[in-house]
Design an enzyme around this catalytic site. Sequence first.
Site, PDB file in Angstrom:
ATOM      1  N   GLU A 162     -31.119 -28.912 -15.399  1.00  0.00           N
ATOM      2  CA  GLU A 162     -31.112 -28.513 -17.020  1.00  0.00           C
ATOM      3  C   GLU A 162     -31.506 -28.127 -18.250  1.00  0.00           C
ATOM      4  O   GLU A 162     -30.602 -28.388 -19.565  1.00  0.00           O
ATOM      5  CB  GLU A 162     -32.397 -30.323 -17.223  1.00  0.00           C
ATOM      6  CG  GLU A 162     -31.743 -31.757 -16.415  1.00  0.00           C
ATOM      7  CD  GLU A 162     -32.776 -32.783 -16.566  1.00  0.00           C
ATOM      8  OE1 GLU A 162     -33.250 -32.842 -17.690  1.00  0.00           O
ATOM      9  OE2 GLU A 162     -32.019 -33.897 -15.372  1.00  0.00           O
ATOM     10  N   GLU A 163     -31.997 -27.517 -18.481  1.00  0.00           N
ATOM     11  CA  GLU A 163     -32.473 -26.491 -19.362  1.00  0.00           C
ATOM     12  C   GLU A 163     -30.586 -25.686 -19.325  1.00  0.00           C
ATOM     13  O   GLU A 163     -30.680 -25.210 -20.939  1.00  0.00           O
ATOM     14  CB  GLU A 163     -33.430 -25.017 -19.264  1.00  0.00           C
ATOM     15  CG  GLU A 163     -33.549 -23.835 -19.890  1.00  0.00           C
ATOM     16  CD  GLU A 163     -34.189 -23.235 -20.139  1.00  0.00           C
ATOM     17  OE1 GLU A 163     -35.888 -23.495 -19.815  1.00  0.00           O
ATOM     18  OE2 GLU A 163     -35.484 -22.501 -20.403  1.00  0.00           O
ATOM     19  N   ARG A 164     -30.880 -25.063 -18.613  1.00  0.00           N
ATOM     20  CA  ARG A 164     -29.268 -23.939 -18.216  1.00  0.00           C
ATOM     21  C   ARG A 164     -27.688 -24.964 -19.156  1.00  0.00           C
ATOM     22  O   ARG A 164     -27.383 -24.128 -19.964  1.00  0.00           O
ATOM     23  CB  ARG A 164     -29.192 -22.856 -17.093  1.00  0.00           C
ATOM     24  CG  ARG A 164     -30.418 -22.477 -17.214  1.00  0.00           C
ATOM     25  CD  ARG A 164     -30.399 -21.735 -15.804  1.00  0.00           C
ATOM     26  NE  ARG A 164     -31.275 -20.720 -15.544  1.00  0.00           N
ATOM     27  CZ  ARG A 164     -31.598 -20.282 -15.095  1.00  0.00           C
ATOM     28  NH1 ARG A 164     -31.647 -20.322 -13.744  1.00  0.00           N
ATOM     29  NH2 ARG A 164     -33.064 -19.432 -15.159  1.00  0.00           N
TER      30      ARG A 164
END
Length: 387
Positions: free
Chosen positions: A241-243
């Site tokens: 999700e961060e990326r």
Amino acid sequence: MKFSEQHEELRRSLQKFIEAEVNPHVDAWEEEGIFPAHDLFKKMGDLGFLGVSKPAEYGGLGLDYSYSMVMAEELGRIRCGGVPMAIGVQTDMATPALAKFGSDEVRREFLAPSIAGDFVACLGVSEVGAGSDVASLTTTARKDGGDYVINGGKMWTTNGTQADWICLLANTSDGGMHENKTLICVPMKTKGVQVARKLDKLGMRSSDTAQLYFDDVRVPQRNRIGEEGKGFTYQMIQFQEERLWGAVSALRGMERNIDETIEYTRSRIAFGKPILDNQVVHFRMAELKTEVELLRSICYRACEEYLAGNNVTMLASMAKLKAGRLLREVNDSCLQYWGGMGFMSETGISRSYRDGRLASIGGGADEVMLGIISKYMGTLPRPVKSK
Ligand SMILES: Cc1cc2nc3c(=O)[nH]c(=O)nc-3n(C[C@H](O)[C@H](O)[C@H](O)COP(=O)(O)OP(=O)(O)OC[C@H]3O[C@@H](n4cnc5c(N)ncnc54)[C@H](O)[C@@H]3O)c2cc1C
């Protein structure tokens, strides 16, 4: 990717919010080297922006991940990188694992107030000696009675000077590097947590970045996220999700810089004609616009696959890699065509040039993304077995 009227409504309301509550203050926050996270997050929490894809029982809107992606895309309208990054840490970097794997108790204590905007969250993975190589981190959380006692330190922690709690990755046993880690929610006011310093940075200046120390910090074991020893796996899932967030949030800023460069070069005359009328300039803008659309496509495709329940580690890594590289290309090319003005702090492009450089380093450097993609391609070298 098909967007509903509800997606468009989210886009519109976030755009309105950014124009009213964020962009008028960005220059001052950049100057101060910090933005008022509690104040801004409370306003965002009240409007539901901090939990669009989080479960409704903890105050989220309970919508699917495509709404988070729309939100990340629209945050790109903020005229700096630091504030959207801080919001992304709150919504898509420090809280996905908690939302997915946390117990009801720990979600009530840390997730619900983060969604409401009462708590500011930060993520403690990187350490002075362990950035790209996450598995080699050395912070420990030793069990003592019903508690964990934490010792060690974290580096480059976004929101670190203002946060109420940290989603901390620590070693909870001496086992294998991928099986000995646990994610733990640690209130930043706990005795022994020390904000050692606020780090000075090239860009992302309105975002506070801290070095933290943990000296015999005692928290109850119930603050653990999910199962003990699963922290590395949870963090790798959380990184998806961060990326994706990192890639999607880059789109609007690049488009803005291309559009503003077109506008500027159209009005600036050199050698008897607008700079834009040189083919090398308008072709470059066309090329960059094409690249941004391609990045958007891979982001949307990754989002669709993620919604279908598929592992998108490879696609998210490709999107993050491409975003980091494209940001450098777009910002550098646009700055060039602004000439001397591009080098001045007063132009948006100079800020983007500084802020955008982080994307190829933070949240997994380009080379780490290439390593992951190679792993999925089956091309990572393996040790040769001796006979
Ligand atoms: C502004 C900012 C905010 C941040 N926020 C957070 C946060 O909130 N939480 C958090 O946990 N971390 C955060 N980080 C840390 C960030 O994720 C790390 O800096 C990043 O993962 C790189 O780690 P490193 O700096 O230790 O680089 P190193 O691991 O020392 O690597 C240095 C460089 O070597 C190259 N390299 C690394 N591995 C390989 C390889 N296998 N092959 C070839 N080349 C390689 C890459 O080019 C890399 O940039 C932040 C960093 C910055 C600068």
